[in-house]
Design a protein around this motif. Structure first.
Motif, PDB file in Angstrom:
ATOM      1  N   GLY A  26       0.813  -1.207   0.000  1.00 32.95           N
ATOM      2  CA  GLY A  26       0.000   0.000   0.000  1.00 32.95           C
ATOM      3  C   GLY A  26       0.848   1.259   0.000  1.00 32.95           C
ATOM      4  N   ILE A  27       1.907   1.256   0.801  1.00 32.22           N
ATOM      5  CA  ILE A  27       2.811   2.407   0.852  1.00 32.22           C
ATOM      6  C   ILE A  27       3.527   2.601  -0.489  1.00 32.22           C
ATOM      7  CG2 ILE A  27       4.934   3.279   1.903  1.00 32.22           C
ATOM      8  CD1 ILE A  27       4.020   1.916   4.520  1.00 32.22           C
ATOM      9  N   MET A  29       2.447   1.646  -3.447  1.00 29.39           N
ATOM     10  CA  MET A  29       1.472   2.124  -4.425  1.00 29.39           C
ATOM     11  C   MET A  29       1.160   3.606  -4.209  1.00 29.39           C
ATOM     12  SD  MET A  29       0.845  -0.096  -6.662  1.00 29.39           S
ATOM     13  CE  MET A  29      -0.389   0.965  -7.427  1.00 29.39           C
ATOM     14  N   TRP A  30       1.023   4.019  -2.950  1.00 31.68           N
ATOM     15  CA  TRP A  30       0.773   5.438  -2.654  1.00 31.68           C
ATOM     16  C   TRP A  30       1.922   6.301  -3.159  1.00 31.68           C
ATOM     17  CZ3 TRP A  30       3.829   8.467   0.651  1.00 31.68           C
ATOM     18  CH2 TRP A  30       3.353   9.771   0.848  1.00 31.68           C
ATOM     19  N   PHE A  31       3.140   5.872  -2.886  1.00 27.60           N
ATOM     20  CA  PHE A  31       4.318   6.622  -3.327  1.00 27.60           C
ATOM     21  C   PHE A  31       4.401   6.645  -4.857  1.00 27.60           C
ATOM     22  CE2 PHE A  31       8.954   6.731  -4.230  1.00 27.60           C
ATOM     23  CZ  PHE A  31       9.218   8.000  -3.719  1.00 27.60           C
ATOM     24  N   SER A  32       4.119   5.499  -5.498  1.00 29.25           N
ATOM     25  CA  SER A  32       4.190   5.403  -6.960  1.00 29.25           C
ATOM     26  C   SER A  32       3.144   6.291  -7.623  1.00 29.25           C
ATOM     27  CB  SER A  32       3.998   3.949  -7.399  1.00 29.25           C
ATOM     28  OG  SER A  32       4.978   3.116  -6.833  1.00 29.25           O
ATOM     29  N   ASN A  33       1.927   6.279  -7.077  1.00 24.71           N
ATOM     30  CA  ASN A  33       0.874   7.128  -7.641  1.00 24.71           C
ATOM     31  C   ASN A  33       1.194   8.613  -7.458  1.00 24.71           C
ATOM     32  OD1 ASN A  33      -0.790   5.060  -8.599  1.00 24.71           O
ATOM     33  ND2 ASN A  33      -1.747   4.785  -6.610  1.00 24.71           N
ATOM     34  N   MET A  34       1.833   8.956  -6.355  1.00 20.69           N
ATOM     35  CA  MET A  34       2.227  10.342  -6.128  1.00 20.69           C
ATOM     36  C   MET A  34       3.261  10.771  -7.167  1.00 20.69           C
ATOM     37  SD  MET A  34       3.797  12.107  -2.678  1.00 20.69           S
ATOM     38  CE  MET A  34       5.341  11.188  -2.805  1.00 20.69           C
ATOM     39  N   GLY A  46       0.917   4.693 -12.184  1.00 16.51           N
ATOM     40  CA  GLY A  46       1.569   4.352 -10.929  1.00 16.51           C
ATOM     41  C   GLY A  46       1.977   2.893 -10.838  1.00 16.51           C
TER      42      GLY A  46
END
Length: 258
Positions: A26-27, A29-34, A46
């Motif tokens: 989850g972390i 994916m959050w970083f990649s999408n950002m 992402g």
């Protein structure tokens, strides 16, 4: 006191390794999408960035532990091995395809079927030619690498069935991952030129490209409503590749080189 607390924390994380795996993914994916939204304005999805980060982390895990399973060799992150296994992967694929409208899916008809066959055979031929160009001359290696060009799942399945060497299986996975990343990146850019804006073309596209991860991420960056339709034929594509590559396509390669 600090050592005791760290030991307890480590024990707690190891006991709940699958939850830790979900949190880590989850972390990432959050970083990649950002990164995707801020640096590429969504042009590179992402998921493509997340795959690259995942490969780097797996490489780091292998170097650090001296193991062969990437991050899952780290005790605290052992749940990643289960999360990334076939069971949850196949469950996610089936869950994605459940959103398909059957009536719309039927409209793909013969065109979708032809795309499915061509999307399996043509990448196999490309991968086989690539293997030949790099000096591989035995049918097992050529077929395994060719199967990897279909998808990075078909490659190892074919390699296991034919008894390919581990290094050949690794190469088949590598070529499949490269294909998936290219499809992710290129889909939003090419969507307008190939009229990728309706369920029928999404199914044809999924059949031609084949890679489930590449197709779903690429369509998600193009139009999220098309994801289930592309994923449906891409999933069939993987199954068809697993059937054809170690059998008909392998015997075809065997006949050609001998």
């Amino acid at each position: 006191m600090i050592d005791i607390n760290l030991e307890r924390l480590s024990h707690l994380l190891e006991a709940n390794s699958l939850l830790v795996a979900f949190a880590v993914v989850g972390i990432v994916m959050w970083f990649s999408n950002m990164i995707s939204s801020r640096l590429t304005r969504g042009r590179i999805h992402g998921s493509a960035i997340a795959i690259i980060i995942g490969l780097l982390l797996a490489y780091w895990g292998g170097l650090t532990t001296g193991g062969h399973k990437g991050l899952s060799d780290v005790p605290v992150l052992s749940g990643i091995g289960l999360m990334g296994g076939a069971m949850l992967r196949d469950f996610a694929i089936v869950a994605t395809a459940c959103e398909v409208d059957i009536e719309r899916a039927k409209r793909a008809g013969l065109v979708g079927t032809i795309a499915l066959v061509l999307g399996t055979v043509l990448p196999f031929i490309f991968g086989a030619c690539l293997a030949w160009a790099f000096g591989f001359r035995d049918a097992v290696s050529i077929s395994t690498i060719g199967a990897g060009a279909v998808t990075y799942i078909v490659g190892p399945v074919t390699g296991a069935a034919l008894g390919a060497a581990p290094v050949i299986v690794t190469l088949s996975i590598a070529i499949g991952v490269v294909k998936a990343i290219l499809v992710m990146i290129a889909t939003p850019m090419a969507a307008r030129f190939i009229s990728l804006d309706n369920p029928r073309t999404a199914m044809v596209f999924g059949g031609m490209m084949g890679t489930v991860s590449g197709v779903t991420a690429g369509l998600a960056a193009t139009d999220r409503r098309l994801v289930p339709y592309g994923a449906l034929t891409a999933t069939f594509h993987t199954g068809l590749g697993c059937l054809l590559a170690p059998s008909i396509l392998y015997f075809t390669v065997l006949a050609v080189i001998h």
